[in-house]
Design a protein around this motif. Structure first.
Motif, PDB file in Angstrom:
ATOM      1  N   ALA A  16       0.717  -1.184   0.084  1.00 38.82           N
ATOM      2  CA  ALA A  16       0.144   0.164  -0.004  1.00 38.82           C
ATOM      3  C   ALA A  16       0.967   1.458   0.100  1.00 38.82           C
ATOM      4  O   ALA A  16       0.666   1.795  -0.349  1.00 38.82           O
ATOM      5  CB  ALA A  16      -0.688   0.456   1.418  1.00 38.82           C
ATOM      6  N   MET A  17       1.681   1.108   0.738  1.00 42.85           N
ATOM      7  CA  MET A  17       2.421   2.333   0.200  1.00 42.85           C
ATOM      8  C   MET A  17       3.407   2.570  -0.784  1.00 42.85           C
ATOM      9  O   MET A  17       3.762   3.752  -1.181  1.00 42.85           O
ATOM     10  CB  MET A  17       3.788   1.973   2.156  1.00 42.85           C
ATOM     11  N   LEU A  18       3.740   1.620  -1.021  1.00 41.70           N
ATOM     12  CA  LEU A  18       4.880   1.543  -2.851  1.00 41.70           C
ATOM     13  C   LEU A  18       3.558   2.388  -3.297  1.00 41.70           C
ATOM     14  O   LEU A  18       3.660   2.609  -4.048  1.00 41.70           O
ATOM     15  CB  LEU A  18       4.783   0.914  -2.871  1.00 41.70           C
ATOM     16  N   ARG A  19       2.851   1.644  -3.986  1.00 42.83           N
ATOM     17  CA  ARG A  19       1.673   2.211  -4.415  1.00 42.83           C
ATOM     18  C   ARG A  19       1.090   3.950  -4.357  1.00 42.83           C
ATOM     19  O   ARG A  19       1.013   4.294  -5.090  1.00 42.83           O
ATOM     20  CB  ARG A  19       0.240   1.394  -4.818  1.00 42.83           C
ATOM     21  N   ASN A  20       1.040   4.508  -2.719  1.00 36.37           N
ATOM     22  CA  ASN A  20       1.221   5.921  -2.764  1.00 36.37           C
ATOM     23  C   ASN A  20       2.018   6.505  -3.203  1.00 36.37           C
ATOM     24  O   ASN A  20       1.789   7.550  -3.729  1.00 36.37           O
ATOM     25  CB  ASN A  20       0.410   5.771  -1.225  1.00 36.37           C
ATOM     26  N   MET A  21       3.831   5.881  -2.708  1.00 33.96           N
ATOM     27  CA  MET A  21       4.753   6.615  -3.451  1.00 33.96           C
ATOM     28  C   MET A  21       4.481   6.692  -4.814  1.00 33.96           C
ATOM     29  O   MET A  21       4.959   8.023  -5.422  1.00 33.96           O
ATOM     30  CB  MET A  21       5.348   6.015  -2.449  1.00 33.96           C
ATOM     31  N   GLU A  29       6.716  14.169 -10.232  1.00 34.44           N
ATOM     32  CA  GLU A  29       7.478  13.962 -10.711  1.00 34.44           C
ATOM     33  C   GLU A  29       8.880  13.862 -10.349  1.00 34.44           C
ATOM     34  O   GLU A  29      10.448  13.527 -10.838  1.00 34.44           O
ATOM     35  CB  GLU A  29       7.985  14.304 -12.055  1.00 34.44           C
ATOM     36  N   ARG A  30       8.684  14.259  -8.641  1.00 31.92           N
ATOM     37  CA  ARG A  30       9.625  14.560  -7.790  1.00 31.92           C
ATOM     38  C   ARG A  30       9.346  13.754  -5.963  1.00 31.92           C
ATOM     39  O   ARG A  30       8.253  14.871  -6.191  1.00 31.92           O
ATOM     40  CB  ARG A  30      10.355  15.970  -8.534  1.00 31.92           C
ATOM     41  N   ILE A  31      10.204  13.443  -5.775  1.00 37.46           N
ATOM     42  CA  ILE A  31       9.178  13.585  -3.854  1.00 37.46           C
ATOM     43  C   ILE A  31      10.602  12.810  -2.862  1.00 37.46           C
ATOM     44  O   ILE A  31      11.616  13.197  -3.845  1.00 37.46           O
ATOM     45  CB  ILE A  31       8.444  12.023  -3.995  1.00 37.46           C
ATOM     46  N   VAL A  32       9.952  13.163  -1.735  1.00 42.61           N
ATOM     47  CA  VAL A  32      11.649  13.152  -1.105  1.00 42.61           C
ATOM     48  C   VAL A  32      10.996  12.316  -0.026  1.00 42.61           C
ATOM     49  O   VAL A  32       9.778  11.802   0.715  1.00 42.61           O
ATOM     50  CB  VAL A  32      11.996  14.712  -0.753  1.00 42.61           C
ATOM     51  N   THR A  33      11.495  11.270  -0.197  1.00 38.54           N
ATOM     52  CA  THR A  33      11.447  10.218   1.117  1.00 38.54           C
ATOM     53  C   THR A  33      13.118   9.782   1.519  1.00 38.54           C
ATOM     54  O   THR A  33      14.209  10.201   1.421  1.00 38.54           O
ATOM     55  CB  THR A  33      11.510   8.857   0.011  1.00 38.54           C
ATOM     56  N   THR A  34      13.167   8.388   2.535  1.00 34.42           N
ATOM     57  CA  THR A  34      14.619   7.791   2.375  1.00 34.42           C
ATOM     58  C   THR A  34      14.813   7.481   1.549  1.00 34.42           C
ATOM     59  O   THR A  34      14.244   6.666   0.767  1.00 34.42           O
ATOM     60  CB  THR A  34      13.964   7.008   3.476  1.00 34.42           C
ATOM     61  N   VAL A  35      16.706   6.795   2.185  1.00 36.78           N
ATOM     62  CA  VAL A  35      16.866   5.986   0.824  1.00 36.78           C
ATOM     63  C   VAL A  35      16.458   5.244   0.668  1.00 36.78           C
ATOM     64  O   VAL A  35      16.749   4.096  -0.538  1.00 36.78           O
ATOM     65  CB  VAL A  35      18.778   6.398   1.157  1.00 36.78           C
ATOM     66  N   ALA A  36      16.863   4.147   1.585  1.00 37.72           N
ATOM     67  CA  ALA A  36      15.653   2.800   1.635  1.00 37.72           C
ATOM     68  C   ALA A  36      14.567   2.321   0.495  1.00 37.72           C
ATOM     69  O   ALA A  36      14.223   1.802   0.019  1.00 37.72           O
ATOM     70  CB  ALA A  36      15.812   2.124   3.002  1.00 37.72           C
ATOM     71  N   LYS A  37      13.051   3.739   1.329  1.00 35.35           N
ATOM     72  CA  LYS A  37      12.082   3.764   0.454  1.00 35.35           C
ATOM     73  C   LYS A  37      12.295   3.541  -1.165  1.00 35.35           C
ATOM     74  O   LYS A  37      11.892   2.974  -1.546  1.00 35.35           O
ATOM     75  CB  LYS A  37      11.338   4.208   1.492  1.00 35.35           C
ATOM     76  N   HIS A  43      12.648   0.289  -8.709  1.00 30.98           N
ATOM     77  CA  HIS A  43      12.143  -0.980  -9.508  1.00 30.98           C
ATOM     78  C   HIS A  43      10.774  -0.611  -9.877  1.00 30.98           C
ATOM     79  O   HIS A  43      10.143  -0.740 -11.728  1.00 30.98           O
ATOM     80  CB  HIS A  43      12.370  -2.142  -9.161  1.00 30.98           C
ATOM     81  N   LEU A  44      10.052  -0.026  -8.856  1.00 30.91           N
ATOM     82  CA  LEU A  44       7.865   0.093  -9.518  1.00 30.91           C
ATOM     83  C   LEU A  44       8.001   0.589 -10.360  1.00 30.91           C
ATOM     84  O   LEU A  44       7.197   1.123 -11.410  1.00 30.91           O
ATOM     85  CB  LEU A  44       6.826  -0.300  -8.463  1.00 30.91           C
ATOM     86  N   ALA A  45       8.775   2.247 -10.032  1.00 32.59           N
ATOM     87  CA  ALA A  45       8.203   3.037 -10.961  1.00 32.59           C
ATOM     88  C   ALA A  45       8.907   3.126 -11.986  1.00 32.59           C
ATOM     89  O   ALA A  45       8.137   3.206 -13.212  1.00 32.59           O
ATOM     90  CB  ALA A  45       9.538   4.795 -10.568  1.00 32.59           C
ATOM     91  N   ASP A  46       9.587   2.321 -12.464  1.00 33.69           N
ATOM     92  CA  ASP A  46      10.492   2.287 -14.353  1.00 33.69           C
ATOM     93  C   ASP A  46       9.649   1.315 -14.597  1.00 33.69           C
ATOM     94  O   ASP A  46       9.940   1.309 -15.832  1.00 33.69           O
ATOM     95  CB  ASP A  46      11.620   1.755 -13.043  1.00 33.69           C
ATOM     96  N   GLN A  47       9.439   0.324 -13.820  1.00 36.96           N
ATOM     97  CA  GLN A  47       8.326  -1.128 -14.220  1.00 36.96           C
ATOM     98  C   GLN A  47       6.803   0.194 -14.560  1.00 36.96           C
ATOM     99  O   GLN A  47       6.327  -0.390 -15.711  1.00 36.96           O
ATOM    100  CB  GLN A  47       7.603  -1.913 -13.236  1.00 36.96           C
ATOM    101  N   MET A  48       6.512   0.495 -14.631  1.00 36.27           N
ATOM    102  CA  MET A  48       5.069   1.581 -14.780  1.00 36.27           C
ATOM    103  C   MET A  48       5.645   2.129 -15.958  1.00 36.27           C
ATOM    104  O   MET A  48       4.004   2.137 -16.788  1.00 36.27           O
ATOM    105  CB  MET A  48       4.808   2.835 -13.222  1.00 36.27           C
ATOM    106  N   VAL A  49       6.431   2.992 -16.127  1.00 45.25           N
ATOM    107  CA  VAL A  49       6.949   3.596 -17.208  1.00 45.25           C
ATOM    108  C   VAL A  49       7.327   2.307 -18.973  1.00 45.25           C
ATOM    109  O   VAL A  49       6.681   3.264 -19.783  1.00 45.25           O
ATOM    110  CB  VAL A  49       8.204   4.541 -17.099  1.00 45.25           C
TER     111      VAL A  49
END
Length: 215
Positions: A16-21, A29-37, A43-49
Motif C-alpha cells: 500500500a505504501m509503495l502504491r501511494n508513493m 515527478e519528484r518526491i522526498v523520501t528515505t534512501v531505503a524507500k 523498480h516499481l516506478a521504472d516498471q510503470m513507465v
C-alpha cells in the motif's frame, strides 16, 4: 509474494505504501523520501513507465496492469499520455535517486530525492538516450558530407569509413599546402621585383654622379 525488502512493515502495508508513493511520483515527478524507500520504489516506478511504452495492440492489458498499482485516474492518464511518449527513445533508467546531506530529524534516517529524468525544469540534465545520440551523430556526419557507419557494419565497411576520413583530411592538408606555396612564391616574386627596382635606382644614381664628376 512481493519481491521487496520488508522495511519494517507487513506485506500488505508495504505494498500500500509503495502504491501511494509511485502515484505521488508520477503526479509530481519528484518526491522526498528515505534512501531505503527510494531504492525499493525505483523498480516499481521504472516498471510503470515500461507499461506506458507498450505497443498499441497490447495497450489495454498494460492499462489494466498499471491501474492495479496507480490509485488515481488522472495520474494513470498522465502515465500513458505524458511519461510514455517522453521516454520512447530511452531504454531504461527513467528515474534517479539523489541523496541529501541533511538527515531526517528524530531517527537520523538518510534522506533522498527521487525523480523522473528529462522532466521540465530539472536542475541537472540526464545523459541523452543512445538512440537520440545516434540520430544527432548521423545528422552531424551528413552535414560534413560523410555517410554515417552503421553499428552492425562489417570490418571492411569500418575500414572504408576510416579511409574516407583520412582522405578528407589529406585533401584539406593538400589545399592548405598549395595555398601556402602559392603565397611563398608571390612573396618571393615581390621581393625580387623590389630588389631589382632598388638596384636600378642605385645604378642611375651612380651613373649621374659619374657624369657630374667628368664635367
Amino acid at each position: 509474494r512481493i519481491a521487496f525488502r520488508k522495511l519494517g512493515r507487513t506485506s500488505s502495508h508495504k505494498w500500500a505504501m509503495l502504491r501511494n508513493m509511485v502515484t505521488s511520483l508520477i503526479k509530481h515527478e519528484r518526491i522526498v523520501t528515505t534512501v531505503a524507500k527510494a531504492k525499493e520504489l525505483k523498480h516499481l516506478a521504472d516498471q510503470m513507465v515500461t507499461l506506458a511504452k507498450t505497443e498499441e495492440e497490447k495497450r489495454l492489458h498494460a492499462i489494466r496492469q498499471a491501474n492495479a498499482v496507480v490509485r488515481e485516474k488522472p495520474v494513470l492518464t498522465k502515465l500513458f499520455e505524458v511519461l510514455g511518449p517522453r521516454y520512447a527513445l530511452r531504454q531504461g533508467g527513467y528515474t534517479r535517486i539523489l541523496k541529501l546531506s541533511k538527515k531526517r530529524a528524530g531517527d537520523n534516517a538518510e534522506m533522498a530525492v527521487m525523480e523522473y529524468v528529462d522532466r521540465p525544469g530539472e536542475l541537472r540534465a540526464a545523459k541523452p538516450p543512445k538512440a537520440l545520440q545516434e540520430v544527432v551523430m548521423a545528422k552531424y556526419w551528413k552535414e560534413l558530407g560523410i555517410d554515417p557507419i552503421d553499428s552492425n557494419s562489417t570490418t571492411e565497411q569500418l575500414v572504408d569509413g576510416i579511409q574516407d576520413l583520412q582522405l578528407a583530411d589529406q585533401k584539406a592538408d593538400d589545399v592548405d599546402t598549395e595555398e601556402f606555396e602559392k603565397t611563398v612564391e608571390e612573396s618571393e616574386e615581390e621581393t625580387a621585383y623590389i630588389e631589382e627596382s632598388h638596384e636600378s635606382e642605385q645604378q642611375k644614381e651612380s651613373d649621374s654622379s659619374t657624369e657630374e664628376s667628368k664635367k
